[in-house]
Design a protein around this motif. Sequence first.
Motif, PDB file in Angstrom:
ATOM      1  N   ARG A  74       0.840  -1.201   0.000  1.00  0.00           N
ATOM      2  CA  ARG A  74       0.000   0.000   0.000  1.00  0.00           C
ATOM      3  C   ARG A  74       0.878   1.254   0.000  1.00  0.00           C
ATOM      4  NH1 ARG A  74      -5.354  -1.156   1.012  1.00  0.00           N
ATOM      5  NH2 ARG A  74      -5.720  -3.355   1.512  1.00  0.00           N
ATOM      6  N   SER A  75       0.549   2.158  -0.881  1.00  0.00           N
ATOM      7  CA  SER A  75       1.319   3.399  -0.980  1.00  0.00           C
ATOM      8  C   SER A  75       0.985   4.323   0.181  1.00  0.00           C
ATOM      9  CB  SER A  75       1.002   4.105  -2.304  1.00  0.00           C
ATOM     10  OG  SER A  75      -0.345   4.579  -2.302  1.00  0.00           O
ATOM     11  N   GLN A  76       1.804   5.356   0.341  1.00  0.00           N
ATOM     12  CA  GLN A  76       1.525   6.352   1.369  1.00  0.00           C
ATOM     13  C   GLN A  76       0.180   7.036   1.146  1.00  0.00           C
ATOM     14  OE1 GLN A  76       3.580   5.594   3.910  1.00  0.00           O
ATOM     15  NE2 GLN A  76       4.345   7.684   4.209  1.00  0.00           N
TER      16      GLN A  76
ATOM     17  N   ARG B 293       9.356   6.342  -0.696  1.00  0.00           N
ATOM     18  CA  ARG B 293       8.260   6.494   0.263  1.00  0.00           C
ATOM     19  C   ARG B 293       8.106   7.974   0.625  1.00  0.00           C
ATOM     20  NH1 ARG B 293       5.144   3.372   3.334  1.00  0.00           N
ATOM     21  NH2 ARG B 293       6.280   1.490   2.689  1.00  0.00           N
TER      22      ARG B 293
END
Length: 335
Positions: free
Chosen positions: A75-77, A107
């Motif tokens: 999951r991305s930021q 990130r």
Amino acid sequence: MRTSMSKILTAVTIARVALSLDVSGTTKFQSSSKRGLVYISSEHSSDDQIWVEGNSDLTWYYDYTDIPIDAYSNRSQAEFEFVPMLWGSANSSAFASEIRSQMTAGRNITHILTFNEPDGSASTGGSEISPADAASIWIKDIEPLRNESIKIGAPSVTGSQNGLSWLSQFFTNCTSLGTNCTVDFIPLHWYGDFQGLASYIGQVVASYPNTSIWITEYALPHSDLKTTQSFFQTSAEYFDRLDYIERYSYFGSFRSSVSNVGPNAAMLTQDGQLTDIGSWYLGGAATGNSPSSSSSGSSPTNSGSTGAGYKLNSWKSGLQALITTFAVFNFGIWF
């Protein structure tokens, strides 16, 4: 003594929110982009996914470390923001290097937390750091991260007068070392009733005006189920209504059988099913799953509260919030 009508109306509006919703039956609890996860590791790896499934309200999390957990690595930021924490005084230089390394790898770290309960003892989860040592570490290893466009949270002191005293001494030590140790938000912890919570927040706002607040740990520990549910609903609605409370994370992301704040505060039953509080926190409806301190593996029941009695308790909490807010901002009275 003259009082500001706008302050009175604000206090009334804040109190009224505790009376505004009936989340019984299938009615969903109000949504909020402020809610995050205090991640607590579990022997049940399947529990990790509960917090990000479906239409979960949760937008961010922290795990008391500087490294995101594997369960959310896909999951991305933007999808589920990881907020690193420098828990204690050890390896503070390595912390700054780790943050920069993650950013280099792609990130997008925009916020960090620092020093978990530095005024508390190790036996209760505190990091036991003196204000002077914390100020020195901050100037050397934390303050430079501001050059990376990262917003930095103040040390997360305990929800006590000792905590506020420690925080004041921390800023005094920073000044004596030639810097203001600028913070972008102040994280707070609270374990107690709603009236005390509202009063504590009022103290912090009065001491540090124009600073955003995060409530990064909070719960009503070791209380009966209906009172605990009422506390959750009233406090969540309160946080959502106040603009200066930027984010909050409820302490309860574990099974009721292993809860150190009492089974009724947990967001999962002993069998890993969402309790009413757990579902409400994700923006859902009451489940009726009753938490228990037993780990017998019995099936979830529907004997839990589904909102009955909430409005009566909310009237009490709402009036307490009104009285507390009015007294704090107009007369400087702390409860």
